[in-house]
Design an enzyme around this catalytic site. Structure first.
Site, PDB file in Angstrom:
ATOM      1  N   ASP A 298     -11.631  -1.240  -1.185  1.00 41.26           N
ATOM      2  CA  ASP A 298     -10.470  -0.368  -1.386  1.00 41.26           C
ATOM      3  C   ASP A 298     -10.462   0.758  -0.356  1.00 41.26           C
ATOM      4  OD1 ASP A 298      -8.193   0.641  -2.997  1.00 41.26           O
ATOM      5  OD2 ASP A 298      -9.554   2.287  -3.430  1.00 41.26           O
ATOM      6  N   ASP A 345      25.028  -2.171  -2.511  1.00 45.43           N
ATOM      7  CA  ASP A 345      25.291  -3.524  -2.992  1.00 45.43           C
ATOM      8  C   ASP A 345      26.779  -3.799  -2.813  1.00 45.43           C
ATOM      9  OD1 ASP A 345      23.370  -5.452  -4.947  1.00 45.43           O
ATOM     10  OD2 ASP A 345      25.505  -5.920  -4.967  1.00 45.43           O
ATOM     11  N   HIS A 452       6.961  -7.083   1.589  1.00 45.59           N
ATOM     12  CA  HIS A 452       7.003  -7.827   0.331  1.00 45.59           C
ATOM     13  C   HIS A 452       6.451  -6.983  -0.812  1.00 45.59           C
ATOM     14  CE1 HIS A 452       5.373 -11.403  -2.218  1.00 45.59           C
ATOM     15  NE2 HIS A 452       6.509 -10.936  -2.702  1.00 45.59           N
TER      16      HIS A 452
END
Length: 719
Positions: A298, A345, A452
């Site tokens: 990490d 949108d 992503h």
């Protein structure tokens, strides 16, 4: 000057009061590494001879008080035998005990995080005063171990068995007021008043106003509870802890409780011997090796993110194309971290859905008391819903999150590229579509990357930043910086079908499908994999993801890697999809879903699934023991992880392991697929590949495994 070192100094202040200050030169934080432990023992030697010291405060020159032990040293230390580890810990404890026994009062002035060994340092003092901005705790169980510098001994005597067990077993740090309520500290003050408050406490001890010797005496003797009270405290703690974590998967809390049960009726020195023996036992578990390794991985991933971010452009405003649940989640995440974001949108109802998602998430924070309604309003105001591109001229980065269709994505990206400034970064939130392919539609492919996010965005920490063939380092750097700014952990990967996480996940689903074809029961496979440590088995996971999403992803992967991801039969996942069983989203998948009292979907068995699956199951059904199920699914998963390293999709085993833990829930106590292979042993793993190679290419050992096994190498170097 009583003592001068490059980790600790002891200077005289006033009225015989000394200041022992932790001040690690050329380090951002103080920690108990080998050199600090050595100097602390030397400090104790000096203080034992310092006749002019009447009292002492313990301070830090850093923003953190003491962060704990140096975890990087654990890798080598834990390779020692159990007896050697015990002796190592007892030797360190000798200095702590002698410090506690010094013939004058000691007060810890806790200015910042006092964690692990830092908390244990404060416990050897008679009094503790804490900045109202600091935190304190014993998080060692999160590393698969438990406190070893007297923490289990002194905490039980200072705050009581029940409070100490909760503090140690959960590992959760306490804020100042919570620590004060527990009795873990004696006072909290503003940071600017901390040293004066500590000195004032010492003076009250010296004058006799406070009985510091009585405070010390409580820590030197057995816990003052009768047998019935002790039994009640331990039984309650065991019930709470074992309900939260399986001791076979995470043994450290149970080992801590066992050690405390043994030492509560013993004086300090004997109790610390018991603690040291228990610590050594915990340190030798594979879970400790995995969780310590995970901590270091990490740290490396975060360090790499900082390095990647060096060439980043400044980000003052972002935009997301496509509202709905995903777009709303991305907008919420940006706004909650202080970043203004435009949400566009083509449908007003989708904008309403996106704003509703952000509002719902913020509303939950208000309900839990973690945010005020005013702060919620301020955060929502950072999200600007729009049906047009009018406000895009000054946007620094645009995240495309429209439907997972390559033609739609290419059209939307081409359109927005013509409306933004030349150095604006475009990032596609795609889970499988090639970034290089999408970039072909653009005039400035160097400004285009993949970004992503995982669903749900607010919960999943990982973001894959995907480098296409023409992506510039500046574009990668800016996207990494944005992910970090949004509170996510970015891992940079190179472009290929599925990128890293989905490329590895689909062979796992393929192995699951093959087991079902050959006669395995999907519900039993789920139980086996959950027992192995997954948060959910493969059938439940694909139901949550959506079987339509799974089938689409499988088609992309089959086209990209036909040799090992294109089955020559119709699998259970495809069959259920064809029968309009999409999983949780329409209430039926492998399982049937009913709403519980809290309005959350609850899975129940569905005979209709078994009837359907009969049509895809081989006529001669095989039976599989639990280990065979684990071996077959994990071979496919781990092999593909190794191939991603082979193909330079991901740069390091640490990044691969962290991505699999954060992205799909690989069991953290197993450390990730690369560490899982290491712990099995490369030769044993290779033999397992050869045992199942007849099942197909997905089970065959990658060349990297063969080469490493031949050379006696591991993914993580052993000290």
């Amino acid at each position: 000057m009583v003592y001068q070192g490059n980790r600790i100094t002891v200077t005289m202040l006033e009225d015989g009061i000394a200041n022992m200050q932790y001040n690690a030169e050329n380090e951002s934080v103080n920690k108990f590494d080998t050199e600090t432990n050595k100097q602390f023992a030397e400090v104790v030697n000096a203080l034992e001879k310092a006749d002019d010291v009447k009292g002492l405060i313990v301070t830090s020159s850093k923003g953190v008080f003491i962060a704990g032990a140096d975890i990087t040293e654990f890798v080598a230390s834990f390779k020692q035998s159990e007896e050697e580890i015990k002796d190592w810990v007892i030797n360190i404890n000798d200095a702590f005990n002698r410090f506690e026994d010094l013939p004058f009062p000691k007060v810890a002035a806790i200015n910042g995080a006092a964690l692990g060994g830092g908390c244990e340092m404060t416990l050897v003092c008679e009094y503790r005063v804490m900045s109202d901005k600091a935190i304190i705790g014993l998080p060692e169980t999160q590393l698969g171990i438990f406190p070893g510098f007297g923490g289990t001994v002194r905490s039980t005597r200072v705050i009581g068995i029940d409070n100490a067990l909760e503090l140690i077993a959960t590992g959760a740090p306490k804020k100042a007021l919570d620590a004060l309520k527990l009795g873990l500290v004696d006072a909290t003050v503003a940071a600017d008043d901390l040293q004066d408050a500590a000195i004032d406490l010492v003076k009250k001890c010296i004058s006799g106003e406070l009985d510091w010797k009585a405070k010390r005496e409580e820590k030197l003797v057995a816990v003052k509870l009768n047998q019935l009270e002790q039994a009640m405290a331990f039984n309650s703690a065991k019930g709470m802890i074992f309900a939260k974590a399986n001791p076979k998967q995470y043994p450290a809390p149970a080992l801590a409780i066992a050690a405390i049960e043994k030492h509560v009726n013993l004086p300090r020195d004997k109790a610390i011997e018991v603690e040291a023996a228990g610590f050594a036992k915990a340190a030798k578990t594979p879970q400790a090796e995995s969780l310590v390794g995970l901590f270091l991985s990490d740290q490396l991933v975060k360090k790499l993110a900082k390095q990647h971010s060096k060439k980043a452009h400044e980000i003052n405003e972002a935009a997301v194309l496509g509202a709905g649940i995903m777009g709303g989640g991305i907008a919420y995440q940006a706004a909650s971290k202080g970043l203004p974001i435009i949400m566009k949108d083509i449908k007003s109802e989708q904008l309403d859905l996106g704003m509703g998602e952000a509002s719902k998430l913020l509303g939950k924070m208000v309900d839990r008391g973690k945010m005020t309604p005013a702060k919620m309003g301020e955060t929502l105001s950072r999200i600007r819903p729009t049906l047009n591109y009018g406000d895009f001229a000054e946007t620094d980065i645009v995240i495309e999150a429209v439907v997972e269709n390559p033609n739609v994505k290419r059209a939307v990206l081409k359109e927005v590229e013509g409306l933004v400034k030349d150095d604006c970064i475009l990032a596609s939130n795609t889970s499988t579509i090639s970034i290089t392919f999408l970039a072909e539609a653009l005039e400035r492919p160097e400004n285009f990357v993949g970004m992503h996010f995982f669903n749900p965005v607010h919960r999943m920490p990982l973001v894959e930043v995907i480098r296409g063939e023409k992506s510039s380092e500046e574009a990668i750097a800016t996207t990494v910086a944005l992910a970090s700014k949004m509170g996510k952990v970015p891992v940079v990967v190179n472009d290929c079908p599925g990128f890293l996480v989905n490329r590895v996940l689909f062979p796992y689903f393929g192995a699951f499908d093959l087991l079902l074809k050959q006669g395995a029961d999907f519900a039993h496979v789920d139980k086996v994999m959950e027992k192995f440590g997954w948060p959910m088995g493969p059938a439940y996971l694909i139901d949550v993801v959506g079987l339509d999403t799974g089938v689409h992803g499988a088609e992309v992967m089959a086209e990209g890697f036909p040799d090992r991801m294109k089955p020559d039969y119709k699998g259970a996942i495809e069959l259920l999809y064809e029968n309009k069983r999409l999983g949780q989203k329409n209430g039926v998948g492998f399982y049937k879903y009913e709403m519980d009292k809290r309005g959350k979907p609850k899975k129940v068995a569905d005979e209709a699934t078994y009837e359907l699956l009969k049509t895809t199951t081989d006529s001669e059904k095989q039976t599989f023991d639990d280990q065979a199920i684990i071996d077959r699914t994990m071979l496919a998963f781990c092999n593909e992880t190794v191939r991603c390293l082979e193909d330079n999709i991901v740069s390091t085993p640490s990044e691969a392991d962290m991505a699999m833990i954060m992205g799909v829930g690989f069991p953290p106590f197993r450390g990730g697929p690369c560490r899982y292979i290491d712990q099995m042993g490369l030769d044993n793993y290779l033999a397992l590949c050869e045992k199942y190679a007849h099942l197909g290419k997905a089970y065959e050992a990658p060349q990297k495994i063969r080469d490493m096994a031949a050379a006696g190498e591991t993914f993580y170097a052993t000290a």
